[in-house]
Design a protein around this motif. Structure first.
Motif, PDB file in Angstrom:
ATOM      1  N   ASP A 101       0.829  -1.209   0.000  1.00  0.00           N
ATOM      2  CA  ASP A 101       0.000   0.000   0.000  1.00  0.00           C
ATOM      3  C   ASP A 101       0.866   1.264   0.000  1.00  0.00           C
ATOM      4  O   ASP A 101       1.805   1.378   0.794  1.00  0.00           O
ATOM      5  N   PRO A 102       0.558   2.239  -0.878  1.00  0.00           N
ATOM      6  CA  PRO A 102       1.323   3.497  -0.905  1.00  0.00           C
ATOM      7  C   PRO A 102       1.350   4.221   0.436  1.00  0.00           C
ATOM      8  O   PRO A 102       2.276   4.995   0.704  1.00  0.00           O
ATOM      9  N   ALA A 103       0.346   3.978   1.287  1.00  0.00           N
ATOM     10  CA  ALA A 103       0.295   4.655   2.584  1.00  0.00           C
ATOM     11  C   ALA A 103       1.543   4.393   3.417  1.00  0.00           C
ATOM     12  O   ALA A 103       1.938   5.230   4.235  1.00  0.00           O
ATOM     13  N   PHE A 104       2.183   3.251   3.206  1.00  0.00           N
ATOM     14  CA  PHE A 104       3.366   2.918   3.996  1.00  0.00           C
ATOM     15  C   PHE A 104       4.603   3.698   3.566  1.00  0.00           C
ATOM     16  O   PHE A 104       5.583   3.758   4.309  1.00  0.00           O
ATOM     17  N   PHE A 105       4.571   4.282   2.385  1.00  0.00           N
ATOM     18  CA  PHE A 105       5.785   4.875   1.835  1.00  0.00           C
ATOM     19  C   PHE A 105       5.699   6.380   1.644  1.00  0.00           C
ATOM     20  O   PHE A 105       6.658   6.996   1.197  1.00  0.00           O
ATOM     21  N   GLN A 106       4.572   6.965   1.975  1.00  0.00           N
ATOM     22  CA  GLN A 106       4.446   8.413   1.899  1.00  0.00           C
ATOM     23  C   GLN A 106       4.928   9.026   3.205  1.00  0.00           C
ATOM     24  O   GLN A 106       4.667   8.497   4.286  1.00  0.00           O
ATOM     25  N   ASP A 107       5.603  10.154   3.102  1.00  0.00           N
ATOM     26  CA  ASP A 107       6.143  10.798   4.300  1.00  0.00           C
ATOM     27  C   ASP A 107       5.037  11.234   5.258  1.00  0.00           C
ATOM     28  O   ASP A 107       5.139  11.062   6.462  1.00  0.00           O
ATOM     29  N   HIS A 108       3.976  11.806   4.697  1.00  0.00           N
ATOM     30  CA  HIS A 108       2.865  12.271   5.527  1.00  0.00           C
ATOM     31  C   HIS A 108       1.554  11.861   4.871  1.00  0.00           C
ATOM     32  O   HIS A 108       0.878  12.679   4.242  1.00  0.00           O
ATOM     33  N   PRO A 109       1.190  10.582   4.993  1.00  0.00           N
ATOM     34  CA  PRO A 109      -0.040  10.137   4.334  1.00  0.00           C
ATOM     35  C   PRO A 109      -1.267  10.826   4.896  1.00  0.00           C
ATOM     36  O   PRO A 109      -1.432  10.953   6.105  1.00  0.00           O
ATOM     37  N   ALA A 110      -2.114  11.290   4.003  1.00  0.00           N
ATOM     38  CA  ALA A 110      -3.388  11.860   4.436  1.00  0.00           C
ATOM     39  C   ALA A 110      -4.355  10.725   4.714  1.00  0.00           C
ATOM     40  O   ALA A 110      -4.090   9.579   4.402  1.00  0.00           O
ATOM     41  N   GLY A 111      -5.498  11.041   5.305  1.00  0.00           N
ATOM     42  CA  GLY A 111      -6.492   9.998   5.519  1.00  0.00           C
ATOM     43  C   GLY A 111      -6.941   9.929   6.957  1.00  0.00           C
ATOM     44  O   GLY A 111      -6.668  10.811   7.767  1.00  0.00           O
ATOM     45  N   ASP A 112      -7.623   8.854   7.287  1.00  0.00           N
ATOM     46  CA  ASP A 112      -8.199   8.751   8.624  1.00  0.00           C
ATOM     47  C   ASP A 112      -7.140   8.395   9.659  1.00  0.00           C
ATOM     48  O   ASP A 112      -6.102   7.813   9.361  1.00  0.00           O
ATOM     49  N   GLU A 113      -7.434   8.752  10.908  1.00  0.00           N
ATOM     50  CA  GLU A 113      -6.473   8.573  11.990  1.00  0.00           C
ATOM     51  C   GLU A 113      -6.202   7.106  12.280  1.00  0.00           C
ATOM     52  O   GLU A 113      -5.091   6.728  12.661  1.00  0.00           O
ATOM     53  N   VAL A 114      -7.217   6.264  12.132  1.00  0.00           N
ATOM     54  CA  VAL A 114      -7.021   4.837  12.382  1.00  0.00           C
ATOM     55  C   VAL A 114      -5.995   4.269  11.408  1.00  0.00           C
ATOM     56  O   VAL A 114      -5.088   3.532  11.790  1.00  0.00           O
ATOM     57  N   MET A 115      -6.127   4.638  10.126  1.00  0.00           N
ATOM     58  CA  MET A 115      -5.182   4.150   9.130  1.00  0.00           C
ATOM     59  C   MET A 115      -3.779   4.662   9.429  1.00  0.00           C
ATOM     60  O   MET A 115      -2.803   3.911   9.402  1.00  0.00           O
ATOM     61  N   ASN A 116      -3.663   5.955   9.722  1.00  0.00           N
ATOM     62  CA  ASN A 116      -2.346   6.530   9.986  1.00  0.00           C
ATOM     63  C   ASN A 116      -1.679   5.881  11.184  1.00  0.00           C
ATOM     64  O   ASN A 116      -0.476   5.605  11.178  1.00  0.00           O
TER      65      ASN A 116
END
Length: 316
Positions: A101-116
């Motif tokens: 998932d790209p979320a693991f490799f972005q410096d500051h992923p946007a999105g919901d707090e649970v995912m972050n």
């Protein structure tokens, strides 16, 4: 009528040509990417290929089933995503860990707090808790990301970049050719698809899925503000009614979510079709799993008291 018939035949011909061009383009792009990344076929020692591949997914099963570490030697084990948050991660000490998932490799992923929160805890767990040799399998194009460089500070972790060329063409000939050559892959809509396909390309005869429930639709709802909500049940954690958002923080639409899930389940059938004629098999050892492409087996036998290989294979 004749003109209508000619128009229909012309349209069919053009669609076929377009499909062929798209399929051939995917294969060509995949070959180029594989050459650039120097990875056409995974280099796996014969002794590892001879063992079953066990893929462990985030699931409450990790905290419910008694695991006998003595039986662990039957498998080359892969963990995916937040499955590493379970104590079982350090008990089984997997050879492979998959993050797609790209979320693991972005410096500051946007999105919901649970995912972050889950992303941060998963990355920290991998970087800090891994005290045995392990390969971290990631998309090749993220190999130089800041997160990966941070994880590489752990000398036990070897980064393996997977070239990603999703086979989206509907041309069956070129899709089959590309998959056989290993230059394209099923659409990596989720990490389990990537882990299963890698296991097959690595040469394992049997690939076992443990904890792949995929029961998202059983937990989904739409609230009074038209937000799509779902419940997350991973490794003993439970988050009920979490709004689904995209990486840019915008709400995910229900029809978009359904389309994404349809792609996930479709790719398992692509994988099943790929295994035909290869002598390989994918088995699902997850109770109440929604994955409908693979034969089911009983998960209790995965970590039974150690026995010889013949008895073990009969029990599965």
């Amino acid at each position: 009528m004749m003109l209508l018939s000619i128009a229909k035949k012309t349209r069919t011909l053009l669609m076929g040509v377009t499909s062929s061009v798209a399929g051939a383009s995917e294969v060509a792009l995949g070959m180029l990417l594989s050459i650039v990344s120097s990875r056409l076929v995974p280099c796996v020692p014969a002794k590892d290929r001879a063992r079953d591949s066990l893929i462990v997914c985030p699931s409450p099963l990790l905290d419910q089933q008694i695991v006998n570490p003595a039986f662990r030697g039957h498998y080359v084990i892969s963990f995916v995503n937040s499955a590493c948050l379970s104590p079982t991660f350090q008990t089984l000490k997997p050879e492979r860990m998959f993050l797609i998932d790209p979320a693991f490799f972005q410096d500051h992923p946007a999105g919901d707090e649970v995912m972050n929160s889950g992303v941060e805890r998963t990355l920290a767990r991998i970087a800090v808790a891994t005290d045995w040799p392990m390969s971290l399998m990631i998309p090749w194009h993220y190999r130089h990301s800041a997160i990966v460089k941070w994880i590489q500070a752990n000398p036990n972790i070897r980064i393996v970049g997977l070239p990603v060329c999703n086979a989206r063409s509907h041309n069956k000939f070129f899709k089959k050719l590309g998959l056989r050559l290993g230059v394209v892959n099923p659409v990596y809509q989720n990490v389990l698809i990537a882990a299963v396909f890698y296991s097959l390309k690595a040469g394992h005869t049997r690939t076992l899925i443990w904890g792949g429930h995929h029961n998202w639709l059983a937990e989904v709802a739409v609230d009074g503000h038209n937000q799509v909500l779902h419940s997350v049940r991973h490794s003993g954690e439970q988050h009920v009614g979490v709004p689904l958002v995209d990486m840019d923080g915008s709400p995910r639409l229900y029809h978009t979510y359904l389309r994404q899930l349809a792609t996930v389940f479709e790719q398992y059938h692509v994988i099943r079709d790929y295994t035909r004629g290869t002598g390989q098999v994918v088995l699902n050892a997850t109770a109440e799993s929604f994955i409908d492409a693979f034969e089911r087996i009983d998960s209790i036998s995965l970590f039974s008291p150690k026995r010889d290989d013949d008895d073990h294979k009969q029990s599965l």
